[in-house]
Scaffold this active site. Structure first.
Site, PDB file in Angstrom:
ATOM      1  N   LYS A 184      30.845 -15.967 -14.341  1.00 24.75           N
ATOM      2  CA  LYS A 184      30.158 -16.988 -15.148  1.00 24.75           C
ATOM      3  C   LYS A 184      30.754 -17.045 -16.543  1.00 24.75           C
ATOM      4  O   LYS A 184      30.971 -18.110 -17.104  1.00 24.75           O
ATOM      5  CB  LYS A 184      28.656 -16.656 -15.258  1.00 24.75           C
ATOM      6  CG  LYS A 184      27.836 -17.329 -14.194  1.00 24.75           C
ATOM      7  CD  LYS A 184      26.443 -17.670 -14.680  1.00 24.75           C
ATOM      8  CE  LYS A 184      25.810 -18.673 -13.728  1.00 24.75           C
ATOM      9  NZ  LYS A 184      24.408 -18.896 -13.959  1.00 24.75           N
ATOM     10  N   LYS A 210      36.074 -17.734   0.272  1.00 25.57           N
ATOM     11  CA  LYS A 210      34.906 -17.029   0.807  1.00 25.57           C
ATOM     12  C   LYS A 210      33.745 -18.004   0.984  1.00 25.57           C
ATOM     13  O   LYS A 210      33.494 -18.821   0.104  1.00 25.57           O
ATOM     14  CB  LYS A 210      34.483 -15.917  -0.170  1.00 25.57           C
ATOM     15  CG  LYS A 210      33.370 -15.050   0.367  1.00 25.57           C
ATOM     16  CD  LYS A 210      32.752 -14.189  -0.713  1.00 25.57           C
ATOM     17  CE  LYS A 210      31.633 -14.925  -1.426  1.00 25.57           C
ATOM     18  NZ  LYS A 210      30.746 -14.064  -2.228  1.00 25.57           N
ATOM     19  N   LYS A 269      27.233 -20.134  -1.012  1.00 24.23           N
ATOM     20  CA  LYS A 269      26.416 -21.274  -1.432  1.00 24.23           C
ATOM     21  C   LYS A 269      26.989 -21.895  -2.699  1.00 24.23           C
ATOM     22  O   LYS A 269      27.017 -23.113  -2.858  1.00 24.23           O
ATOM     23  CB  LYS A 269      24.974 -20.810  -1.723  1.00 24.23           C
ATOM     24  CG  LYS A 269      24.161 -20.557  -0.473  1.00 24.23           C
ATOM     25  CD  LYS A 269      22.952 -19.673  -0.743  1.00 24.23           C
ATOM     26  CE  LYS A 269      23.046 -18.404   0.046  1.00 24.23           C
ATOM     27  NZ  LYS A 269      21.966 -17.458  -0.076  1.00 24.23           N
TER      28      LYS A 269
HETATM   29  P1  TYM Z   1      23.545 -12.395  -0.903  1.00 25.73           P
HETATM   30  O1  TYM Z   1      22.187 -12.960  -0.777  1.00 25.73           O
HETATM   31  O2  TYM Z   1      24.540 -13.149  -1.716  1.00 25.73           O
HETATM   32  O3  TYM Z   1      24.176 -12.206   0.528  1.00 25.73           O
HETATM   33  C1  TYM Z   1      23.465 -11.538   1.567  1.00 25.73           C
HETATM   34  C2  TYM Z   1      24.453 -10.756   2.408  1.00 25.73           C
HETATM   35  O4  TYM Z   1      25.411 -11.643   2.992  1.00 25.73           O
HETATM   36  C3  TYM Z   1      26.724 -11.156   2.721  1.00 25.73           C
HETATM   37  N1  TYM Z   1      27.652 -12.289   2.601  1.00 25.73           N
HETATM   38  C4  TYM Z   1      28.843 -12.352   3.218  1.00 25.73           C
HETATM   39  N2  TYM Z   1      29.450 -11.498   4.061  1.00 25.73           N
HETATM   40  C5  TYM Z   1      30.659 -11.874   4.542  1.00 25.73           C
HETATM   41  N3  TYM Z   1      31.270 -13.051   4.219  1.00 25.73           N
HETATM   42  C6  TYM Z   1      30.684 -13.936   3.380  1.00 25.73           C
HETATM   43  N4  TYM Z   1      31.283 -15.085   3.093  1.00 25.73           N
HETATM   44  C7  TYM Z   1      29.403 -13.599   2.840  1.00 25.73           C
HETATM   45  N5  TYM Z   1      28.555 -14.221   1.996  1.00 25.73           N
HETATM   46  C8  TYM Z   1      27.483 -13.399   1.845  1.00 25.73           C
HETATM   47  C9  TYM Z   1      26.595 -10.414   1.403  1.00 25.73           C
HETATM   48  O5  TYM Z   1      27.655  -9.514   1.209  1.00 25.73           O
HETATM   49  C10 TYM Z   1      25.249  -9.748   1.569  1.00 25.73           C
HETATM   50  O6  TYM Z   1      25.376  -8.534   2.273  1.00 25.73           O
HETATM   51  N6  TYM Z   1      22.911  -8.858  -4.328  1.00 25.73           N
HETATM   52  C11 TYM Z   1      22.739  -9.162  -2.914  1.00 25.73           C
HETATM   53  C12 TYM Z   1      21.283  -9.029  -2.457  1.00 25.73           C
HETATM   54  C13 TYM Z   1      20.701  -7.684  -2.720  1.00 25.73           C
HETATM   55  C14 TYM Z   1      21.027  -6.479  -2.049  1.00 25.73           C
HETATM   56  C15 TYM Z   1      20.195  -5.479  -2.644  1.00 25.73           C
HETATM   57  C16 TYM Z   1      21.905  -6.156  -1.012  1.00 25.73           C
HETATM   58  C17 TYM Z   1      19.759  -7.420  -3.657  1.00 25.73           C
HETATM   59  N7  TYM Z   1      19.446  -6.083  -3.613  1.00 25.73           N
HETATM   60  C18 TYM Z   1      20.255  -4.153  -2.201  1.00 25.73           C
HETATM   61  C19 TYM Z   1      21.966  -4.836  -0.586  1.00 25.73           C
HETATM   62  C20 TYM Z   1      21.128  -3.840  -1.177  1.00 25.73           C
HETATM   63  C21 TYM Z   1      23.190 -10.585  -2.689  1.00 25.73           C
HETATM   64  O7  TYM Z   1      23.204 -11.380  -3.589  1.00 25.73           O
HETATM   65  O8  TYM Z   1      23.468 -10.887  -1.397  1.00 25.73           O
END
Ligand code: TYM
Length: 342
Positions: A125, A204, A207
């Site tokens: 950002k 990648k 969203k």
């Molecule tokens: P988030 O909501 O962005 O994504 C959720 C999960 O999906 C995986 N992911 C992907 N894996 C492979 N290829 C992609 N293109 C792709 N896009 C998303 C992410 O790696 C994730 O595993 N910060 C985290 C949420 C979170 C979290 C936590 C995760 C909050 N607290 C504690 C693990 C443990 C997040 O924004 O994921």
């Protein structure tokens, strides 16, 4: 299970404790499923599993209350439809466990600014010149608390979250260094081949890049997006390397191994049009998600089911998190009176 830690010590004998979170910032996409959700489901019967919908993290992007409520409910229904089973795994909403935000403060007091400045969500950002709030800046610390509050050993995620889990390990290590053996150090678990699922433009899938294929969009809308996937402009006759093509990468996620092998052969032979491959991707994708789509309809129509699953999950999650919070507070010399102890 962790057993009693009323002594304030980290439980010594533990089986695997799996934990992961997912943000309800939009409808789930293939990246979420093949990078993370598929692991949640696979691991739910191998250990003690906790999965949550990260609504506190989502507040850094979703600022419309009714939209957020709707997204949280949709997220729960989607996860259940995809195979998450409340009989095996604890499913809950992050903000239903206030212990985690209290733990976040304890961790913030041992967090170097430089560590957070290097984290990619904030850095991205800033490089784009976009305004970043302190919520986004401290986001990895809340995520560390999410993980440490449950004594998690294994965190199934996609590649983009690995850095955050390293931050979590760093903070846990620093806290333990100051106050003794309080936190269990977790490990990220990523899947070979789908740790970074490509989007319709080859970057990648995310969203924020508007390049997603959503899990529960209608087959017609999905097909439209698939037909617009970017491809190179080499002549049809030329043989192509399937491993270098993101359309093939998407196909292999939803096709059977035999179909994948046959498609790889077609690429190597050459003489095919990308339009045919796109149609094949759309067809196998529709087949791949058909059962989940049908289950989703049943779950969504079941009045009160989601609320009950989330309420039970929150109870179980809170009692775990409260034990770890007590342990951490005791270790650093804070009063435990609120928890009913002198
Ligand atoms: P988030 O909501 O962005 O994504 C959720 C999960 O999906 C995986 N992911 C992907 N894996 C492979 N290829 C992609 N293109 C792709 N896009 C998303 C992410 O790696 C994730 O595993 N910060 C985290 C949420 C979170 C979290 C936590 C995760 C909050 N607290 C504690 C693990 C443990 C997040 O924004 O994921």
């Amino acid at each position: 299970m962790s057993g009693s830690d009323a002594s304030g010590k980290v439980p010594s004998v533990r089986s695997s404790r799996i934990l992961s979170g997912i943000q309800p910032t939009g409808r789930f996409h293939w990246g979420n499923y093949f990078g993370a959700i598929r692991q949640y489901i696979e691991l739910q019967t191998t250990g003690d599993a906790f999965y949550f919908i990260a609504d506190l993290h989502a507040l850094t992007t979703v600022r419309e209350p009714s939209r957020l409520r709707e997204l949280v409910r949709d997220a729960a229904i989607d996860l259940l439809a995809l195979g998450l089973d409340p009989a095996h795994a604890t499913l809950f909403v992050q903000s239903d466990v206030p212990e985690v935000t209290e733990l976040t403060w304890l961790l913030l007091t041992v967090t170097p600014m430089g560590l957070l400045e290097r984290c990619h969500a904030y850095k991205e950002k800033k490089t784009k010149g976009l305004p970043a709030d302190a919520g986004l800046f401290t986001y990895p610390v809340l995520m560390a608390a999410d993980i440490l509050a449950y004594d998690a050993t294994t965190v199934p995620v996609g590649e983009d979250q690995v850095q955050h889990i390293e931050v979590c390990r760093d903070l846990a290590g620093t806290f333990n260094h100051h106050y003794g053996d309080v936190f269990v150090l977790p490990k990220a678990r990523v899947l070979d081949g789908s740790a970074k699922v490509p989007g319709t433009d080859g970057q990648k899938m995310s969203k924020s890049y508007e390049n997603t294929l959503d899990l529960f969009e209608t087959p017609a809308s999905q097909k439209k997006k698939i037909m617009r996937i970017t491809t190179d402009s080499r002549p049809m006759e030329e043989p192509k390397d399937p491993e270098a093509d993101h359309l093939f990468a998407l196909y292999r996620l939803v096709a059977t191994p035999e179909e994948t092998a046959a498609m790889a052969e077609t690429y190597r032979r050459g003489g095919f049009g990308y339009g045919e491959v796109k149609k094949a991707v759309a067809a196998v994708a529709e087949r791949f998600f058909a059962d989940a789509r049908a289950r989703r309809e049943t779950i969504a129509a079941d009045d009160g089911l989601v609320e009950k699953v989330l309420a039970d999950g929150a109870d179980r999650a809170r009692s775990q998190a409260a034990r770890v919070l007590d342990r951490a507070k005791r270790a650093c010399g804070l009063s435990l009176r609120k928890a009913g102890r002198a």
